[in-house]
Structures are given as C-alpha cells and as structure tokens.
Scaffold this active site. Structure first.
Site, PDB file in Angstrom:
ATOM      1  N   CYS A   2       0.877  -1.165   0.000  1.00 53.49           N
ATOM      2  CA  CYS A   2       0.000   0.000   0.000  1.00 53.49           C
ATOM      3  C   CYS A   2       0.915   1.215   0.000  1.00 53.49           C
ATOM      4  O   CYS A   2       1.519   1.538   1.024  1.00 53.49           O
ATOM      5  CB  CYS A   2      -0.925   0.005   1.217  1.00 53.49           C
ATOM      6  N   GLU A 104      -3.982   1.269  -6.284  1.00 53.41           N
ATOM      7  CA  GLU A 104      -3.055   0.241  -6.744  1.00 53.41           C
ATOM      8  C   GLU A 104      -2.954   0.343  -8.263  1.00 53.41           C
ATOM      9  O   GLU A 104      -3.857   0.866  -8.930  1.00 53.41           O
ATOM     10  CB  GLU A 104      -3.512  -1.163  -6.339  1.00 53.41           C
TER      11      GLU A 104
END
Length: 217
Positions: A2, A104
């Site tokens: 992340c 992402e």
C-alpha cells in the site's frame, strides 16, 4: 503493498467514526504518499485514544538514522512477530490509520493502470498499522507503517498484496496495549473487501503533487 491512499472525510466525520474529541489540523487529502505526516489513532498511557500525525515510513527505535524509513512503509502481516523492525511495535504500539480509499496499479501491455479501491460513498475505514518512537542526536520522530497481507480474490487481479482493514468493533482491542498481539484475523473486518468498489482512474494520480478531486476519476 500500500503505497498511496486518500483521506477525504471531514474532520467531523472522522471524530464521529473514531469517537474522538479532537483532531490535529485536517484537510481532505486526495493523494497521500509515503514520507509525509499522516493521521493515525494511537492509545496513550492513560488508556485514552488520541489522533496524532505520524511520519509514514517506520523508523525502528534502535535504528542509527532515518534511512530505513523509506523501506518500511508497509509491514507484512505474515512476519510481524519475526522481524526486528516490527515485532515490538506489534506487541505494544498498534495504531489505526484512517482512510477513505487507496490506490493500486495493474500492469498492462500499455503501461500501469491505476485503480481507486474504496467503500461506497467513500466511507471512512481504518488500516491496521504500527507506530514507533525514535530519538537520535536530539531529533525525535514518531513514525508508522501500514500492515499488508496477501491479496484476496477480489484484489489479486490488480496486485498481490493489500492493506489489512480493522473492524470498527475491534478498534479499541487493536489499540489496547493490554490486548495480546494474537492472530490478526481476530481484528479484521470480514466484509471490508466484499463491499469495496474498484474504480479505474486516470494516471493523474501517479504524480503525488496532484492532490484534488480529479485524482479519483
């Protein structure tokens, strides 16, 4: 991993969600990169919960300098009890990191396609994190990392890792220093990713200097 997320909730929404009496100065942030201060919830010695700003990129208390920080923006859930950088923080210094979505990038034949992963209406949720207190040569830094785990079937087509999301009814147990650091699964929001929406967005978000609503489209 992340490596980028957003927090576009208002201060009042955050105080209501986490049952806080106050917050540091907060403005909606559409594109939060590592290496800057981010909002986190920690537990103080008196057992109360407090919203604070922490440097994103953990600096272990035993580190001689800040160099490790850029490599410790995430901590793998599978090895928290083994890695020297994380095991003490996992036992004693867990935190919540508020978010309204994260980004992402999926590798494609034409380049990396960014996605915004979020709850309906960009509702607030919390990543599980760890924090540390580091002092060296009269410098003091409070820092944090976001815990990740293997991606589930929903996230795997985009990336092989995803941040863990703590269930709201487990917030206090997660923060409580007296709670044994048992299996992370005991604290997770079981339906967190089931309800997540995955939205393809433009490459504008790639540049962390871009920080406005257009990062979400």
């Amino acid at each position: 991993m992340c490596g980028r997320y957003n927090l576009i909730a208002t201060g009042q929404q955050l105080m209501d969600h986490f049952r806080l009496l106050s917050l540091p100065v907060h403005n909606p942030d559409y594109n939060i990169p590592p290496g800057q201060k981010i909002l986190a919830i920690i537990q103080l010695e008196d057992g109360s919960n407090r919203a604070v700003d922490l440097h994103w990129g953990l600096i272990p208390s035993w580190s001689k300098d800040r160099a490790m920080s850029s490599h410790l923006i995430n901590a793998r859930a599978e090895t928290l009890t083994e890695k020297p950088s994380f095991k003490n923080a996992y036992r004693h210094r867990r935190c919540l990191i508020p978010a309204t979505g994260f980004y992402e990038w999926q590798a494609t034949e034409t380049g990396k396609q960014p996605y915004h992963i979020h709850k309906p209406d960009n509702a607030v949720f919390a990543f599980g994190g760890l924090w540390e207190h580091w002092e060296h040569d009269r410098e003091t830094v409070y820092s944090c990392t976001i815990i990740t785990t293997a991606a589930n079937d929903k996230i795997a087509p985009i990336h092989d890792r995803m941040p863990i999301i703590i269930a709201p009814d487990a917030y206090n147990r997660w923060l409580d220093k007296n709670t044994a650091a048992v299996e992370i699964a005991d604290f997770l929001a079981a339906d967190a990713y089931r309800n997540m929406q995955i939205t393809g967005i433009s490459t504008r978000v790639n540049n962390p200097l871009h920080n406005d609503e257009s990062c979400l489209s």
